[in-house]
Every structure is written in C-alpha cells, then in structure tokens.
Design a protein around this motif. Sequence first.
Motif, PDB file in Angstrom:
ATOM      1  N   VAL B  95       0.835  -1.211   0.000  1.00 20.39           N
ATOM      2  CA  VAL B  95       0.000   0.000   0.000  1.00 20.39           C
ATOM      3  C   VAL B  95       0.870   1.263   0.000  1.00 20.39           C
ATOM      4  O   VAL B  95       0.512   2.277  -0.632  1.00 20.39           O
ATOM      5  N   THR B  97       3.782   1.578  -1.490  1.00 22.46           N
ATOM      6  CA  THR B  97       4.249   1.727  -2.874  1.00 22.46           C
ATOM      7  C   THR B  97       3.206   2.473  -3.696  1.00 22.46           C
ATOM      8  O   THR B  97       3.510   3.415  -4.434  1.00 22.46           O
ATOM      9  N   CYS B  98       1.971   2.051  -3.557  1.00 23.24           N
ATOM     10  CA  CYS B  98       0.877   2.671  -4.308  1.00 23.24           C
ATOM     11  C   CYS B  98       0.685   4.134  -3.913  1.00 23.24           C
ATOM     12  O   CYS B  98       0.596   5.019  -4.772  1.00 23.24           O
ATOM     13  N   LEU B  99       0.646   4.389  -2.611  1.00 26.69           N
ATOM     14  CA  LEU B  99       0.326   5.748  -2.166  1.00 26.69           C
ATOM     15  C   LEU B  99       1.452   6.735  -2.440  1.00 26.69           C
ATOM     16  O   LEU B  99       1.197   7.904  -2.748  1.00 26.69           O
ATOM     17  N   MET B 100       2.693   6.266  -2.362  1.00 23.02           N
ATOM     18  CA  MET B 100       3.786   7.172  -2.707  1.00 23.02           C
ATOM     19  C   MET B 100       3.846   7.384  -4.223  1.00 23.02           C
ATOM     20  O   MET B 100       4.202   8.473  -4.683  1.00 23.02           O
ATOM     21  N   SER B 101       3.486   6.351  -5.007  1.00 20.37           N
ATOM     22  CA  SER B 101       3.400   6.535  -6.462  1.00 20.37           C
ATOM     23  C   SER B 101       2.397   7.637  -6.765  1.00 20.37           C
ATOM     24  O   SER B 101       2.657   8.548  -7.548  1.00 20.37           O
ATOM     25  N   ARG B 102       1.247   7.526  -6.153  1.00 15.46           N
ATOM     26  CA  ARG B 102       0.181   8.501  -6.371  1.00 15.46           C
ATOM     27  C   ARG B 102       0.629   9.897  -5.949  1.00 15.46           C
ATOM     28  O   ARG B 102       0.395  10.882  -6.652  1.00 15.46           O
ATOM     29  N   VAL B 104       3.649  11.305  -5.673  1.00 12.51           N
ATOM     30  CA  VAL B 104       4.609  11.991  -6.546  1.00 12.51           C
ATOM     31  C   VAL B 104       4.007  12.212  -7.939  1.00 12.51           C
ATOM     32  O   VAL B 104       4.300  13.202  -8.596  1.00 12.51           O
ATOM     33  N   GLN B 196      -7.466   3.506   1.841  1.00 10.56           N
ATOM     34  CA  GLN B 196      -6.160   4.077   1.504  1.00 10.56           C
ATOM     35  C   GLN B 196      -6.023   5.532   1.973  1.00 10.56           C
ATOM     36  O   GLN B 196      -4.917   5.992   2.256  1.00 10.56           O
TER      37      GLN B 196
END
Lengths: 315, 315
Positions: B95, B97-102, B104, B196
């Motif tokens: 989770v 990984t996903c939230l930091m992707s989002r 940035v 999330q």
Amino acid sequence: MATAPPPAPCTAEDEEPPSMAPHVPREHREQHGKDAPPGFIPPMAAEDVAAVEAVLGYDFADKSLVELALTHGSFYYPYRPGDTYERLEYLGDGVLTCLMSREVFRTYRTLPPGPLTRLRAANVDTEKLARVAVLRGLHRFLRHKAPQLEGQIHVFIEEMCKYPVHSNGLLDPPKVLSDIVESLIGAIYFDSNFDQEEVWRVFRNLADPLISLETLGKHPVSELFEFCQKTRRGVKIMKDEWDKNLKVEVLIDGELVGSATYAQKKEIAQNRAAKAALDKLKETLGQTESELAPAHVSEPFDELDIPGTLNTNAS
Amino acid sequence: MATAPPPAPCTAEDEEPPSMAPHVPREHREQHGKDAPPGFIPPMAAEDVAAVEAVLGYDFADKSLVELALTHGSFYYPYRPGDTYERLEYLGDGVLTCLMSREVFRTYRTLPPGPLTRLRAANVDTEKLARVAVLRGLHRFLRHKAPQLEGQIHVFIEEMCKYPVHSNGLLDPPKVLSDIVESLIGAIYFDSNFDQEEVWRVFRNLADPLISLETLGKHPVSELFEFCQKTRRGVKIMKDEWDKNLKVEVLIDGELVGSATYAQKKEIAQNRAAKAALDKLKETLGQTESELAPAHVSEPFDELDIPGTLNTNAS
C-alpha cells in the motif's frame, strides 16, 4: 457498462490463435485525406476509444486518457514525453502492486510473505500482463511507430499459444504489452479519482483467471534443482560464454540431458534448457509431471527461489 | 485522535539524540510475578498499545493488530509465523508503494517515470522508514528476543544523528526498523477495511517531511562520477577482494583521495569512500557542496543511476 469479453482462444490445438490481423486505427482510415495538414497526427477515433472502454468495462470521464495510455514513446517524433503512456504506466504499476498484495493477503489468511510475494508477482509480471493485453485484444490499439514491435508481438502471440498458462520464465514477452495494461489501469485509477475498488473491479475481470496457489507453477530451474536433490542426481548448468547464441546446457551426473539457445536473453535460454532437461528426465523415468511436481499448499516455498548464478552444482 | 508528536531532536549538535533508554514493556514490569504460569507470555499492555496509537494518530478497532505489527520473528520460541509482523509488513509495503506513487504522480505533473521512481523509493526505502521509526519512538515498542538487534538499533541511532537528512546510502539501517513502520501501516490498511485515504493520512504525518525533488539528494557514487566527468578527472573505485574489512579506495587521476571500510556491506563501504573523496575534492577546490551539486528540477535524471560494479573507470 460492458464487461470484458472472454479470452481469445489459445488453449486447444484445433482452435485459432488470437487475431494478428493488423488493426488499422480509424484515424488512419478516415483522416489520411488531402485535407489534413502536413505532419498532422489525428487523435484516436471515438470508435476505438469506445472499443477499448468496452474491453475494460470502464467508461472514462476523460476520454483523452485512453489515447494517452495507448501511446508508445515512438509515436511522436520528436519525442513528446508528456504525450506517452510512461507516467500512467508508473502509476498503474503502483496501484496493481497494492491491490494484488491485498488480494493474496485476504485470500490466503495464513500464508507467509515468501509465497504471498510470489503469487503477487506472478499475477502482475510482464508475462501475465502481456497475456492479458493479447487475450483481450488491447495490443491492437497500441499507437506506436517502432516497426520492430509488430514482429516481437507476433512472435509472442505464437509462442503464447504453445503455453496456454503462465510459462514461468520460458517466454520473453515484449514489455510494451504489459506496459499498456499498466497504463490503462493507471489511467482508470487517475480518472476515477483514485478509486482502488473501481481499479480492482476492472483488473479482476481483465486478468481472469488470476493465478492461484494451486495454479502457480514452479520455475523450471528451481524445479530441476529440487528434482535432482530428491533423486540424488548431480546437476550442472553450463553456459558457453563465447557462444553468440547463448547456448545453455544441463548436465545431469555429467551427462548432457537438455540444452537451449536464446540469443536475446541468457535467463530465458537457461530456463528453457532446464525445462528440456526436466522433460527428458521425466520421460526417462516414465513419471508424469503431476507426480513429480505437485503444487501443494503445504510445501515449503523458500526452495523456489531461483539460483542466481549459472554453473552451480547441487548434487 | 492524537496527532504524531514532533520528531525527536537530531538536527543540532547541542541537542540530545533520541532516547536509547531501553523501553521495558509494561507486560514485563507487571506480570513477571509468581502467578504467571511457566512460559507464559503476556500480551502487550493496553497502555503501550494506546501509546503507539497516539504516535500513529490512529485508533485501532482491533487492538491486537498493534501487538502483531510490533512482534518480531524472534519473539516466540518455537517460531510462530502467524504471530509475527511479517504478513502485515508485506501488506504495508504494497500500500505504501501505491500511495507514494500517487503522491509523486500528483505533485509533479510532468516529471518522467525515472525521477518519479527515485522519489517514491527515497520516501519508502529502508533508511527513510527506519528514521521514521526512531524519530517517532516506535522502535521502543518492538517485541523481540534477538539480543543483537538492540546493538544494531543503538548504532543506527548514533549514526543517524550525524546525518540529519537521508544519507543516500551512507547508513546501514537495521531492517527491523523499517519493517515495523510497514507492518503498522499494513495493520491500519487492514483495520480500516482497506481505506487508503486513512493510511495516507497516518503515513503523511509520520513521515513528515517527505523527501521532495528539491531535497532529494544524490547518491555519492553517482555524484562522484558526475563531478569527475564535468571536471575531466579520471576516477577509479578499488576494492581489495582479500581484505576482510572490505576496504574501498577512490583514486582520482591515480591518486588516493578517499577510502572507507565497512565489513558488513560492500556497498556501504563504496558509498562512504565516494563521499570521502567528494568531500576532499570539494575542500581542495574551495567550493561549497551547494555550488557543486545543486538539485535542479531541470537536471537530467538518468545519470543518477548507480554504477553496479566496482573498478569502473569514468575518465
């Protein structure tokens, strides 16, 4: 909203492989007239956008995201980084990692992290997503101007039909195919205001059937080492560093049992050589694959880690 | 709900480093009496659970998840895989990984995937999360029975104070510290029924300040190679394969300029040697670090990829 169509036939010998008939985007068909200014690149046709939406079972608020998600870096010259799928692919990769983590976490309530990670990886790796792209026909909407891609996709589709299920390292899928699945998923995540449930609904349909613990195959190199350990055989994987074709040979108790060449990637050659050796060994022993390598839930999973080096001895 | 407390002081020389006073969990303090049956391991005390919740700014519906998220594999003998944080850590990793992707992706609207990936990685890598654990005092609630961990954590806290910001590869944080941040995040994701936004609210507070494009440092090896390329110097990184202490030396135009030893990890020794060489070069040139290595938004980012091998020549 339309749901994803059933996978293209690729499971029986008497059936047709997925269509390789080149899809001519509507923009090319209709707008290559004399009226278009020189260098004019028309947008993706509304009909094609709708066809992609139907495959995904998702209705985009911002239709331009469909075109963006399907536009390869080669499409514009000079390169227009803001007009390619790369950022959406990055976003899609992130959300898929999360949602597959959650899926296997919820489904297998006591499974340790090792096999959880392998299950997650198998469901979102390049081969799985490239298969999804082809089986759902999404590759036909790819916008690119890299001639070699067509050939690579063609070869992959042919090879894919030899392996109706995930090959665990025997195929070499063009990355562009998994890229467009990730970018379309990223586009939905963005378009839906980051609604992970909507993303999961779409991906769950697209990727059906997901690879489960029961259908998760073994990596051929791991399986070979495991088999030889159980049956007390010495195994050696040999690579001729000077051979341009990257020939890899498998010696069992000093005898050549399997070999393969794959000039593009050492790893694929190694995996195919291991698979050839395994098939030969099993044939010799008159045992079926299912007897030798059942995928039991209770198996230890650490042994499935792939040896990173060649020329390893496990006798 | 309580919000996360401010970071422990670690930025000025005259301030105290984060407390290293061993935290004796309440269970040990109160329940080691004669009444407890032999081998009885009491649960985490409600007071400690509440303290962790206050740090996180999150009120768990299922309080037992706090204990689970803080229990290292060494805590039970024999090993009880279902009672350790490993599965939650796996979920939290996904989770985040996903939230930091989002994050940035949303923050940098035109940044290409390369720097997006580097920014994501820097904000959820072992060092960043280990810093979060220490600065928020979460390490004090770790439940383990591996004596060496205390020493490793102690060393890391001391070293961390020498580097008030992310060191980009000069520190060697104990993985257990980043593990418990991931497992607590995984626990919140699970406890909140996979919300999330709730996870992001908690992590955003915990990890504040996030590393931005402006504060993202350079990897010392990349910076050294880049610097030598710009100033037309020949650089060679040498490692003595026979030296147990893993001494790494940096030669600039054939002259020894920096060296470091770090027996535990080759990579850390290499990074420290590169940093020592850079510092020496800059001192010699009388230039400030900010003049030599500004983190401009417009810089090309590919050059920041780390050379994978030693003994590389970039002259």
